[in-house]
Scaffold this active site. Sequence first.
Site, PDB file in Angstrom:
ATOM      1  N   GLY A  17       2.698  13.445  -0.918  1.00 58.33           N
ATOM      2  CA  GLY A  17       3.662  12.643  -0.168  1.00 58.33           C
ATOM      3  C   GLY A  17       5.067  13.104  -0.485  1.00 58.33           C
ATOM      4  CG  HIS A 239       7.834  -6.059  -8.429  1.00 61.01           C
ATOM      5  ND1 HIS A 239       7.361  -4.883  -8.973  1.00 61.01           N
ATOM      6  CD2 HIS A 239       8.204  -5.739  -7.163  1.00 61.01           C
ATOM      7  CE1 HIS A 239       7.447  -3.916  -8.086  1.00 61.01           C
ATOM      8  NE2 HIS A 239       7.953  -4.413  -6.988  1.00 61.01           N
TER       9      HIS A 239
END
Length: 482
Positions: A17, A239
């Site tokens: 990527g 997170h």
Amino acid sequence: MVSRVIPVDPFDLVIFGGTGDLARRKILPGLYRRFVAGQMPADSRIIGAARSEMDQAGYRQFVAEALREFIPDLRRAEGLSDFLGTIDYVAIDAQGDGGWAELAGRTRKDVVRAFYFSVAPALFGDLAERLHQHGITDASSRVVVEKPFGRDLATARDLNAVLARHFDETQIYRIDHYLGKETVQNLMAVRFANILFEPLWNSQFIDHVQITVAETVGVGGRGSYYDRSGAMRDMVQNHLMQLLCLIAMEPPYRFDPDAVRDEKLKVIRALDPVRPEDIVRGQYLANGQPGYLEDVENPASRTESYIALKVCISNWRWKGTPFYLRTGKRLRARTSEIAITFREPPHSIFEGEEGWKENVLVIRLQPNEGMNLRVMIKEPGPGGMRLTEVPLDMSFADALGETGADIPDAYERLIMDVIRGNQTLFMRGDEVEAAWAWADPVIEGWEARDDRPRGYDPGTSGPEDALMLLHRDGRRWREIRE
């Protein structure tokens, strides 16, 4: 204070990527800054790998343009050509055989080899299988995988199983950039390197904890992805969960990757189920610009762009101290912070003195990374004992001078940790699965109840219902501001 730069060993880093948005915005600029700082050896190599047909010169031009775009103050341009000399490229077919023999010939056996999967999770298995088939990896290789680590417990287990077929757990680095932030790591230092806070770090002295991650932007070009995920999957399960674990964990027996992650896992397993009345979900409305429903092009969407939860931990340290988590899009300001509010003194000797405010330790993750402790002192001047609140403030930029002003980006630190073989700031497979095991019933609950997110105006603190989440406990949210 002089920042020490400790070089890592020479390495080959393959970025699958390598033409994608994450590579342009974070990975390549981070590597450049580490190169300029002298931490990345000049004989290291960065190999971009993607579907695009491109030669080495074309990819070097692509990298140079990305650096100029995302490092506007590219002051040390003299190092740019040297950095570009470390760049290579291979056009690769993740699901076929094209390019793999060439990639095998480009990677060296006598240096650290790391493979960054900056692609959709659906391709992880294909990449792992072909790396193994072509003999490009061995027992010392490392693989970095980006979130999302599944979208529920079942898919997370499947993803872990796919990676485990070709890599040992010690080779897998599940990256969460929040753990690479300087202030997050300083939270561990403040807790475990100083005697000051740890004796008070429990429910006897801490009234409650607030964790806020607020954004001013909407879902932008991520509408189709975000509408399948929502704030709970996109932010809370990873997170905010990681921040909660670092606050609530017991001291590990040493600063060792598995010791730290063992303690974080214990916190996740001690989380109580979240009651329906302790959840508030919201969607930002249209107000001079498109609302959430327009951004995701789904007028029937029930996916949340905001969520607030009251979370409780059933263990000896934290029983009775709630943790309030909130995150959302299109809010009043862009800020991430952890606020630890201490209890009132058991008895006040200052009779008639009103306006006592809690001692609050605020750890700011962005912007202006630093810590702030609010304490009560005597107001200066004659006229008796009058109390006032003042901050003991430590902004990293102010306290550390030039060193603090040039704090490395989270990705810079984490990629260098991969090269060092240090997994402390990366999630372990069982930790990911435990987080989903807690989150799944929360999501399944509101889906079964057919709950609809509450609307809220952009530029505010979120839905009004979120205020009541704390008001009924006799508390209030901290103001969202930069």
